[in-house]
Design a protein around this motif. Structure first.
Motif, mmCIF file in Angstrom:
data_model
loop_
_atom_site.group_PDB
_atom_site.id
_atom_site.type_symbol
_atom_site.label_atom_id
_atom_site.label_comp_id
_atom_site.label_asym_id
_atom_site.label_seq_id
_atom_site.Cartn_x
_atom_site.Cartn_y
_atom_site.Cartn_z
ATOM 1 N N VAL A 102 0.840 -1.197 0.000
ATOM 2 C CA VAL A 102 0.000 0.000 0.000
ATOM 3 C C VAL A 102 0.874 1.246 0.000
ATOM 4 C CG1 VAL A 102 -1.782 1.271 1.255
ATOM 5 C CG2 VAL A 102 -1.844 -1.234 1.197
ATOM 6 N N ASN A 103 1.825 1.299 0.927
ATOM 7 C CA ASN A 103 2.782 2.408 0.997
ATOM 8 C C ASN A 103 4.186 1.806 1.085
ATOM 9 O OD1 ASN A 103 0.927 4.689 1.128
ATOM 10 N ND2 ASN A 103 0.347 3.884 3.132
ATOM 11 N N PRO A 104 4.762 1.414 -0.034
ATOM 12 C CA PRO A 104 6.033 0.679 0.012
ATOM 13 C C PRO A 104 7.290 1.538 0.103
ATOM 14 C CG PRO A 104 5.247 0.810 -2.239
ATOM 15 C CD PRO A 104 4.212 1.505 -1.397
ATOM 16 N N GLN A 105 7.133 2.845 0.344
ATOM 17 C CA GLN A 105 8.308 3.710 0.354
ATOM 18 C C GLN A 105 9.202 3.381 1.544
ATOM 19 O OE1 GLN A 105 5.113 4.616 0.344
ATOM 20 N NE2 GLN A 105 4.735 6.442 -0.888
ATOM 21 N N PRO A 106 10.500 3.144 1.318
ATOM 22 C CA PRO A 106 11.430 2.824 2.422
ATOM 23 C C PRO A 106 11.494 3.916 3.491
ATOM 24 C CG PRO A 106 12.423 2.289 0.302
ATOM 25 C CD PRO A 106 11.157 3.037 0.007
ATOM 26 N N GLU A 107 11.279 5.183 3.082
ATOM 27 C CA GLU A 107 11.379 6.267 4.064
ATOM 28 C C GLU A 107 10.282 6.178 5.131
ATOM 29 O OE1 GLU A 107 9.611 8.091 0.220
ATOM 30 O OE2 GLU A 107 11.178 6.659 0.787
ATOM 31 N N ALA A 142 13.468 -1.373 -5.612
ATOM 32 C CA ALA A 142 12.563 -0.567 -4.784
ATOM 33 C C ALA A 142 12.540 -1.022 -3.332
ATOM 34 C CB ALA A 142 11.144 -0.631 -5.364
ATOM 35 N N ARG A 143 13.260 -2.103 -3.007
ATOM 36 C CA ARG A 143 13.324 -2.664 -1.657
ATOM 37 C C ARG A 143 11.935 -3.023 -1.135
ATOM 38 N NH1 ARG A 143 18.364 -2.464 0.163
ATOM 39 N NH2 ARG A 143 17.733 -2.943 2.307
ATOM 40 N N CYS A 144 11.218 -3.784 -1.951
ATOM 41 C CA CYS A 144 9.862 -4.222 -1.623
ATOM 42 C C CYS A 144 9.881 -5.091 -0.364
ATOM 43 C CB CYS A 144 9.284 -5.010 -2.801
ATOM 44 S SG CYS A 144 7.775 -5.895 -2.428
#
Length: 441
Positions: free
Chosen positions: A182-187, A406-408
């Protein structure tokens, strides 16, 4: 939502356990204890001296103001305090030290079932109710529910920045959104870890802190740190369902499926109505080579929660893997088109279509998701099993490599999924494993 620190309370009070206020009162969580003045002063002194003991002379000087204090009056105070502490989970106990006085000793949070919820409930009602509802939403894992949970928790933290339970819950919400694409951003994982750091400063012994940290570290591919956090969580709270669940998730991510079954069985035994825990146990059975047991667990979960789309989605995925039929495809279509569709539903649909021989239909779904902006690198990678079923291993590897860049968060578990087993023969497989696990591959 208004929330104010009680007047005179030391600024480092926590959302669980006892804290000595500068006003002379003792607080449990965010509430002042209802004790008579003498008992309040005795407990306050014990707390400020803990873990050291307090002598009878010290009580006479600091509580009785140097006036005459009988042993009987002090004993009466201690008896009332002990009686109260027995009603406060994790608050500790007063022990007698022969010839030295009394000491306040800590009690392990693991000694009390459901300690996490009990501790969180010590906040004022609007705050604790917001926490409980947000946790309920987080466990649904739908985009709408996760977004609502995140908003509630951010609002709660803004109103009550010292409420550690809300910070832990927000970290779990961000981790859940990451692992379901849903929100896969590493940050966002880094933000979650920062909230856990803040929670640890506020309440270092809060149940759920280490297990939430382990979950975020796993999703950030920091597996060694995650294992250490899991061990701390289980050492401190062996009967906490979340701690066992997150350890099971970690074991699945690093390919230890047999051990994962043990941890997840423990989690389900502790929390038998948790759908997410049960379907993860079903996944562990599948990864370990027990497909029939996986199907039975998934079917039992659907029977337990007949309207739960998360349970139905995983059962559909298992059926597509083991028993692909037109009925399975129909179920997959229904879940993919649902108003509350989970982000992984299109991938289950494309897999069901591929497994039943509908190549054109499967490729159409994959194309819509991967080329028309309907997905992200993490959700796109979940179509790899569909492409493998269609004999397109190179295309599957391209999606997985993009997810690795993308470091999923879900990628480590996906690679161990039996539906993706054929990828182990691909020449790019070793490099993909190394990108995720490094020297642990």
């Amino acid at each position: 939502m208004a929330f104010h620190q009680p007047d005179g309370v030391a600024p480092d009070y926590a959302a669980s356990g006892l804290r000595a206020g500068e006003d002379g009162c003792v607080y449990y969580g965010l509430q002042a204890l209802a004790l008579p003045p003498k008992e309040q002063a005795v407990l306050h002194l014990l707390l400020t001296r803990s873990p050291l003991s307090v002598s009878k002379d010290d009580f006479a000087e600091q509580v009785w103001g140097g006036r005459s204090m009988s042993d009987e009056s002090l004993t009466r105070c201690i008896h009332k305090i002990r009686h109260l502490l027995r009603t406060l989970p994790g608050a500790g106990n007063v022990t007698s030290l022969y010839g030295r006085g009394y000491r306040l000793t800590a009690v392990s949070a693991a000694s009390t079932p459901n300690q996490r919820l009990l501790s969180a409930a010590q906040a004022p009602s609007p705050i604790s109710e917001a926490f409980l509802y947000a946790r309920h939403l987080t466990l649904q894992r739908t985009p709408a529910a996760l977004a609502q949970a995140e908003q509630i928790l951010r609002t709660t933290i803004a109103a009550a920045p010292d409420y550690a339970a809300a910070r832990i819950a927000l970290a779990e919400c961000l981790g859940g959104g990451s692992s379901w694409g849903v929100n896969p951003q590493p940050e966002l994982l880094e933000e979650g870890l920062q909230h856990l750091d803040a929670a640890e400063r506020l309440a270092p012994v809060t149940v759920g802190l280490n297990s939430a940290r382990a979950a975020l570290l796993d999703r950030a591919w920091r597996f060694r740190e995650a294992e250490a956090a899991c061990m701390r969580a289980l050492r401190d709270n062996p009967d906490d369902a979340d701690s066992n669940f997150h350890y099971g998730w970690h074991l699945l991510a690093v390919g230890r499926s047999e051990d994962a079954r043990t941890a997840l069985r423990a989690a389900v035994q502790l929390h038998p109505y948790a759908v997410l825990m049960r379907i993860t146990l079903a996944r562990a059975h599948a990864h370990a080579g027990y497909p029939d047991e996986a199907l039975r667990e998934a079917e039992a979960t659907c029977a337990l929660a007949p309207d739960n789309e998360m349970a139905e989605l995983y059962l559909t995925a298992l059926q597509a893997w083991r028993q692909p039929t037109a009925e399975v495809v129909e179920s997959a279509w229904k879940l993919a088109l649902s108003r509350q569709a989970l982000t992984l539903a299109p991938a289950i649909l494309s897999y069901a279509l591929a497994r039943t021989g509908d190549t054109e239909g499967a490729l159409d779904v994959i194309g819509i998701c991967t080329r028309c902006g309907a997905g992200n690198a993490c959700t796109n990678a979940m179509h790899a099993a569909s492409l493998l079923a269609l004999g397109r291993a190179d295309d599957a590897m391209v999606l997985l490599q993009a997810a690795a860049v993308a470091r999923c968060s879900l990628l480590p578990i996906a690679l161990h999924d039996p539906a993706n087993a054929a990828l182990k023969q691909h020449p790019a497989w070793p490099a993909l494993l190394s990108a995720i696990f490094g020297s642990q591959a």
